[in-house]
Write an enzyme that holds these catalytic residues in place. Structure first.
Site, PDB file in Angstrom:
ATOM      1  N   CYS A  79     -30.716  -3.705 -22.002  1.00  0.00           N
ATOM      2  CA  CYS A  79     -31.906  -3.030 -21.490  1.00  0.00           C
ATOM      3  C   CYS A  79     -31.834  -1.518 -21.769  1.00  0.00           C
ATOM      4  CB  CYS A  79     -32.124  -3.357 -20.020  1.00  0.00           C
ATOM      5  SG  CYS A  79     -33.792  -2.972 -19.432  1.00  0.00           S
ATOM      6  N   ILE A 134     -36.464  -6.871 -16.871  1.00  0.00           N
ATOM      7  CA  ILE A 134     -36.891  -5.933 -15.831  1.00  0.00           C
ATOM      8  C   ILE A 134     -37.236  -4.609 -16.504  1.00  0.00           C
ATOM      9  CG2 ILE A 134     -36.245  -4.727 -13.705  1.00  0.00           C
ATOM     10  CD1 ILE A 134     -34.144  -6.974 -13.270  1.00  0.00           C
ATOM     11  N   HIS A 170     -31.279  -8.693 -19.263  1.00  0.00           N
ATOM     12  CA  HIS A 170     -30.068  -8.471 -18.458  1.00  0.00           C
ATOM     13  C   HIS A 170     -29.247  -9.749 -18.354  1.00  0.00           C
ATOM     14  CE1 HIS A 170     -31.116  -4.467 -16.755  1.00  0.00           C
ATOM     15  NE2 HIS A 170     -32.350  -4.884 -16.930  1.00  0.00           N
ATOM     16  N   GLU A 172     -26.269  -9.933 -17.543  1.00  0.00           N
ATOM     17  CA  GLU A 172     -25.333  -9.738 -16.420  1.00  0.00           C
ATOM     18  C   GLU A 172     -25.928 -10.157 -15.081  1.00  0.00           C
ATOM     19  OE1 GLU A 172     -27.659  -5.848 -16.500  1.00  0.00           O
ATOM     20  OE2 GLU A 172     -27.008  -7.368 -17.943  1.00  0.00           O
TER      21      GLU A 172
END
Length: 194
Positions: A79, A134, A170, A172
């Site tokens: 990101c 996001i 993302h 993670e």
């Protein structure tokens, strides 16, 4: 044991540490420039790219990060981390660390309320990779030496160039650590035996 650092100036540091812990590597939370010397690879976490760049400048990381990349040491940006890595940014004159031959547009999928998840087909990983988007950027264009690893609705969302790996989403923030395993393998492949 290989050493992988997570740049801990701002962003989803803890989540990357947890994702990397599953892969038998030594993780270093990087808060000081001299820690870069200990690393075999480095993660630029998601967060806010403008804030991250301001902190990179404030704490003297800018040139050391460029030097780290120039040595061919692997870097994985997610990101905002991908934005830091791009050589060209839409609507911005100067790029940040500028290590990957790609043009990136910030917040291209919309603001926070337009966040979403999608199942992605990621080359070398699988057809069932969960992507969390996001305020995600889009990789608008890539240079000749850049391999596109994933697309969503015809837009590039993951790419690799030599020792550099970037994705718009993302990884993670999911329980699927295969993207981190992919990066760990990249780091292992870059280490030349003594």
């Amino acid at each position: 044991m290989i050493n992988i650092g997570v740049l801990a100036l701002q962003g989803a540091v803890r989540e990357h540490v947890l994702a990397l812990e599953a892969h038998d590597v030594n993780i270093i939370i990087v808060k000081k420039v001299d820690q870069l010397d200990q690393l075999d690879g480095l993660v630029f976490p998601g967060g806010e790219s403008t804030t991250m760049r301001r902190l990179i400048n404030k704490y003297g990381f800018y040139q050391p990060l460029k030097d780290f990349a120039a040595k061919g040491k692997p870097i994985f940006g997610t990101c905002a981390g991908a934005i830091l890595m791009a050589k060209e940014l839409v609507g911005q004159v100067e790029p940040h660390i500028a290590v990957m031959d790609m043009k990136v547009e910030r917040n291209a999928f919309g603001r926070q309320r337009e966040s979403f998840e999608a199942t992605l087909s990621v080359k070398g990983i699988g057809d069932d990779v969960q992507g969390v988007f996001i305020r995600a950027p889009i990789i608008q264009e890539v240079g000749e030496g850049v391999e596109v690893l994933a697309e969503f609705n015809g837009e590039i969302v993951a790419a690799k160039e030599g020792p550099f790996l970037a994705c718009s989403y993302h990884p993670e923030l999911t329980d699927d650590n295969r993207m981190h395993q992919y990066f760990v393998n990249m780091v292992r492949n870059c280490i030349v035996p003594a």
